[in-house]
Scaffold this motif. Structure first.
Motif, PDB file in Angstrom:
ATOM      1  N   GLU A 121       0.820  -1.217   0.000  1.00 27.40           N
ATOM      2  CA  GLU A 121       0.000   0.000   0.000  1.00 27.40           C
ATOM      3  C   GLU A 121       0.852   1.265   0.000  1.00 27.40           C
ATOM      4  N   LEU A 122       2.130   1.122   0.270  1.00 29.24           N
ATOM      5  CA  LEU A 122       3.021   2.274   0.452  1.00 29.24           C
ATOM      6  C   LEU A 122       3.309   3.039  -0.831  1.00 29.24           C
ATOM      7  N   THR A 123       3.399   2.332  -1.950  1.00 26.40           N
ATOM      8  CA  THR A 123       3.921   2.929  -3.178  1.00 26.40           C
ATOM      9  C   THR A 123       3.062   2.608  -4.396  1.00 26.40           C
ATOM     10  N   PRO A 124       3.033   3.508  -5.377  1.00 30.00           N
ATOM     11  CA  PRO A 124       2.317   3.190  -6.622  1.00 30.00           C
ATOM     12  C   PRO A 124       3.014   2.104  -7.436  1.00 30.00           C
ATOM     13  N   TYR A 125       4.244   1.773  -7.079  1.00 31.00           N
ATOM     14  CA  TYR A 125       4.999   0.755  -7.810  1.00 31.00           C
ATOM     15  C   TYR A 125       5.048  -0.543  -6.999  1.00 31.00           C
ATOM     16  N   SER A 126       3.868  -0.978  -6.572  1.00 25.75           N
ATOM     17  CA  SER A 126       3.747  -2.229  -5.824  1.00 25.75           C
ATOM     18  C   SER A 126       3.277  -3.342  -6.760  1.00 25.75           C
ATOM     19  N   PHE A 127       3.799  -4.551  -6.517  1.00 26.81           N
ATOM     20  CA  PHE A 127       3.479  -5.702  -7.365  1.00 26.81           C
ATOM     21  C   PHE A 127       3.056  -6.888  -6.504  1.00 26.81           C
ATOM     22  N   ALA A 128       1.843  -7.374  -6.760  1.00 23.15           N
ATOM     23  CA  ALA A 128       1.435  -8.656  -6.189  1.00 23.15           C
ATOM     24  C   ALA A 128       1.921  -9.747  -7.130  1.00 23.15           C
ATOM     25  N   MET A 129       2.359 -10.839  -6.560  1.00 22.89           N
ATOM     26  CA  MET A 129       2.834 -11.942  -7.383  1.00 22.89           C
ATOM     27  C   MET A 129       1.678 -12.584  -8.132  1.00 22.89           C
ATOM     28  N   HIS A 130       1.984 -13.147  -9.270  1.00 20.08           N
ATOM     29  CA  HIS A 130       0.987 -13.851 -10.083  1.00 20.08           C
ATOM     30  C   HIS A 130       0.317 -14.956  -9.274  1.00 20.08           C
ATOM     31  N   ASN A 131       1.051 -15.534  -8.334  1.00 19.23           N
ATOM     32  CA  ASN A 131       0.539 -16.626  -7.506  1.00 19.23           C
ATOM     33  C   ASN A 131      -0.141 -16.147  -6.223  1.00 19.23           C
ATOM     34  N   SER A 185      -3.005 -14.379  -3.688  1.00 19.13           N
ATOM     35  CA  SER A 185      -4.461 -14.471  -3.608  1.00 19.13           C
ATOM     36  C   SER A 185      -5.097 -13.199  -4.171  1.00 19.13           C
ATOM     37  N   SER A 186      -6.378 -13.278  -4.467  1.00 21.09           N
ATOM     38  CA  SER A 186      -7.088 -12.121  -5.033  1.00 21.09           C
ATOM     39  C   SER A 186      -7.077 -10.950  -4.052  1.00 21.09           C
ATOM     40  N   LYS A 187      -7.074 -11.230  -2.754  1.00 23.50           N
ATOM     41  CA  LYS A 187      -7.031 -10.166  -1.739  1.00 23.50           C
ATOM     42  C   LYS A 187      -5.773  -9.334  -1.888  1.00 23.50           C
ATOM     43  N   ILE A 188      -4.642  -9.993  -2.091  1.00 27.64           N
ATOM     44  CA  ILE A 188      -3.373  -9.286  -2.230  1.00 27.64           C
ATOM     45  C   ILE A 188      -3.305  -8.569  -3.579  1.00 27.64           C
ATOM     46  N   LYS A 189      -3.815  -9.206  -4.616  1.00 26.56           N
ATOM     47  CA  LYS A 189      -3.822  -8.589  -5.946  1.00 26.56           C
ATOM     48  C   LYS A 189      -4.679  -7.327  -5.963  1.00 26.56           C
ATOM     49  N   ASN A 190      -5.721  -7.291  -5.157  1.00 24.66           N
ATOM     50  CA  ASN A 190      -6.580  -6.108  -5.093  1.00 24.66           C
ATOM     51  C   ASN A 190      -5.907  -4.940  -4.372  1.00 24.66           C
ATOM     52  N   VAL A 191      -4.929  -5.245  -3.528  1.00 17.94           N
ATOM     53  CA  VAL A 191      -4.210  -4.202  -2.791  1.00 17.94           C
ATOM     54  C   VAL A 191      -3.120  -3.579  -3.650  1.00 17.94           C
ATOM     55  N   ALA A 192      -2.366  -4.414  -4.353  1.00 19.83           N
ATOM     56  CA  ALA A 192      -1.230  -3.935  -5.147  1.00 19.83           C
ATOM     57  C   ALA A 192      -1.705  -3.180  -6.386  1.00 19.83           C
ATOM     58  N   LYS A 193      -0.848  -2.281  -6.851  1.00 20.23           N
ATOM     59  CA  LYS A 193      -1.176  -1.512  -8.060  1.00 20.23           C
ATOM     60  C   LYS A 193      -0.878  -2.298  -9.333  1.00 20.23           C
ATOM     61  N   ASN A 194      -0.030  -3.321  -9.210  1.00 14.80           N
ATOM     62  CA  ASN A 194       0.367  -4.105 -10.379  1.00 14.80           C
ATOM     63  C   ASN A 194       0.433  -5.589  -9.999  1.00 14.80           C
ATOM     64  N   ILE A 195       0.446  -6.443 -11.019  1.00 15.27           N
ATOM     65  CA  ILE A 195       0.567  -7.890 -10.815  1.00 15.27           C
ATOM     66  C   ILE A 195       1.668  -8.399 -11.736  1.00 15.27           C
ATOM     67  N   THR A 196       2.546  -9.238 -11.201  1.00 19.80           N
ATOM     68  CA  THR A 196       3.628  -9.772 -12.027  1.00 19.80           C
ATOM     69  C   THR A 196       3.076 -10.726 -13.084  1.00 19.80           C
ATOM     70  N   SER A 197       3.766 -10.819 -14.201  1.00 21.03           N
ATOM     71  CA  SER A 197       3.343 -11.726 -15.272  1.00 21.03           C
ATOM     72  C   SER A 197       3.646 -13.173 -14.932  1.00 21.03           C
ATOM     73  N   HIS A 198       4.686 -13.391 -14.111  1.00 16.49           N
ATOM     74  CA  HIS A 198       5.107 -14.741 -13.760  1.00 16.49           C
ATOM     75  C   HIS A 198       5.040 -14.951 -12.253  1.00 16.49           C
ATOM     76  N   ASP A 199       4.895 -16.208 -11.848  1.00 10.22           N
ATOM     77  CA  ASP A 199       4.812 -16.511 -10.421  1.00 10.22           C
ATOM     78  C   ASP A 199       6.198 -16.661  -9.811  1.00 10.22           C
ATOM     79  N   ASN A 200       6.231 -17.022  -8.522  1.00 15.59           N
ATOM     80  CA  ASN A 200       7.511 -17.135  -7.818  1.00 15.59           C
ATOM     81  C   ASN A 200       8.371 -18.285  -8.347  1.00 15.59           C
ATOM     82  N   ASN A 201       7.741 -19.273  -8.954  1.00 14.69           N
ATOM     83  CA  ASN A 201       8.506 -20.396  -9.501  1.00 14.69           C
ATOM     84  C   ASN A 201       9.113 -20.101 -10.866  1.00 14.69           C
ATOM     85  N   HIS A 202       8.785 -18.942 -11.419  1.00 15.90           N
ATOM     86  CA  HIS A 202       9.325 -18.547 -12.724  1.00 15.90           C
ATOM     87  C   HIS A 202       9.930 -17.144 -12.663  1.00 15.90           C
ATOM     88  N   SER A 203      10.567 -16.848 -11.529  1.00 11.48           N
ATOM     89  CA  SER A 203      11.327 -15.599 -11.351  1.00 11.48           C
ATOM     90  C   SER A 203      10.509 -14.350 -11.661  1.00 11.48           C
TER      91      SER A 203
END
Length: 276
Positions: A234-244, A246-264
């Motif tokens: 919530e601190l920065t406009p450049y926040s990223f929720a991981m692709h993996n 939950s929807s709760k975390i994705k709703n908080v972040a301003k961005n979502i990564t294209s790949h999950d933690n298992n794919h860097s």
């Protein structure tokens, strides 16, 4: 975009499910960050010693926010602590024993600055789980005895792990209702709540480093996947929720990564956004 700090959660975010990451790829990214004066921060609910070990041979050039913000290290130098009051600690142990059965509450770990402690009666199975996430572990006869450590260590976090078949949300809510105003609890994943000093989280750790390095909110990039990452997302406009995440975390972040933690997923964003 003028990024001066990167703060990454570890488990489920920077680390893959095998507790590792692409070190050769990170080496190139980290070299770029150093050349451009960008601070790299490992922000985790885990133990400092484990984090530092995972970033060898870069460990002295990295900042660490461990135990969900209760400890901050700049390289190997301890910069900030938020220990639990001994009276709160003993009261918590009593409440856990009184309000939860051994069937539902399967494991307790106590993390200090120097070690993470577990009772000797803990089975090898659960001790192995602890050692997966904590590198400096000590077995003790009773967790209550840790109240007498004095200046040998400071108690920072109490990890409360519920059984896989327990209703985690219900158990977590019950735990939080038992806590005094001086303590708070955050979901750290793996059916575990981390209990520590109130009003301390990864965001307060980042705030300390911001003041130290004179960095603004919009000069920070953050990555996370779990509830204990929400404040820093919530601190920065450049926040990223991981692709993996939950929807709760994705709703908080301003961005979502294209790949999950298992794919860097984190390294992928840093390469595409910063190193383009």
């Amino acid at each position: 975009m003028n990024i001066k700090m990167i703060a990454v959660d570890m488990d489920g975010t920077f680390l893959n499910d095998h507790n590792t990451y692409d070190q050769e790829r990170f080496k190139k990214v980290f070299k770029y960050l150093k050349q451009h004066g960008i601070h790299f921060v490992a922000a985790s609910g885990s133990q400092f010693q484990r984090l530092q070990m995972q970033f060898s041979p870069f460990e002295e050039d990295i900042d660490y926010i461990s135990q969900n913000g209760s400890l901050v290290h700049c390289g190997s130098q301890l910069a900030l602590t938020a220990p639990i009051q001994i009276s709160d600690y003993l009261d918590l142990l009593k409440k856990l024993e009184t309000n939860f059965t051994k069937k539902d509450l399967i494991m307790k770990t106590i993390s200090g600055i120097n070690y993470t402690y577990a009772e000797k009666s803990l089975s090898d199975k659960y001790l192995a789980i602890i050692k997966r996430y904590y590198s400096s572990v000590k077995s003790v006869v009773s967790l209550k005895n840790l109240a007498g450590l004095g200046n040998k260590d400071q108690l920072i976090k109490v990890g409360v792990t519920f059984a896989p078949d327990a209703n985690f949300e219900k158990a977590s809510a019950k735990l939080r209702n038992l806590l005094p105003p001086t303590l708070t609890s955050l979901n750290s994943g793996f059916n575990t709540q981390l209990v520590g000093t109130a009003n301390i989280d990864k965001r307060t750790g980042i705030k300390y480093l911001q003041e130290k390095y004179q960095i603004k909110n919009d000069e920070i990039m953050t990555f996370g996947d779990n509830e204990n990452d929400i404040e820093m997302l919530e601190l920065t406009p450049y926040s990223f929720a991981m692709h993996n995440a939950s929807s709760k975390i994705k709703n908080v972040a301003k961005n979502i990564t294209s790949h999950d933690n298992n794919h860097s997923g984190v390294l992928d964003v840093l390469e595409k956004v910063l190193m383009k």
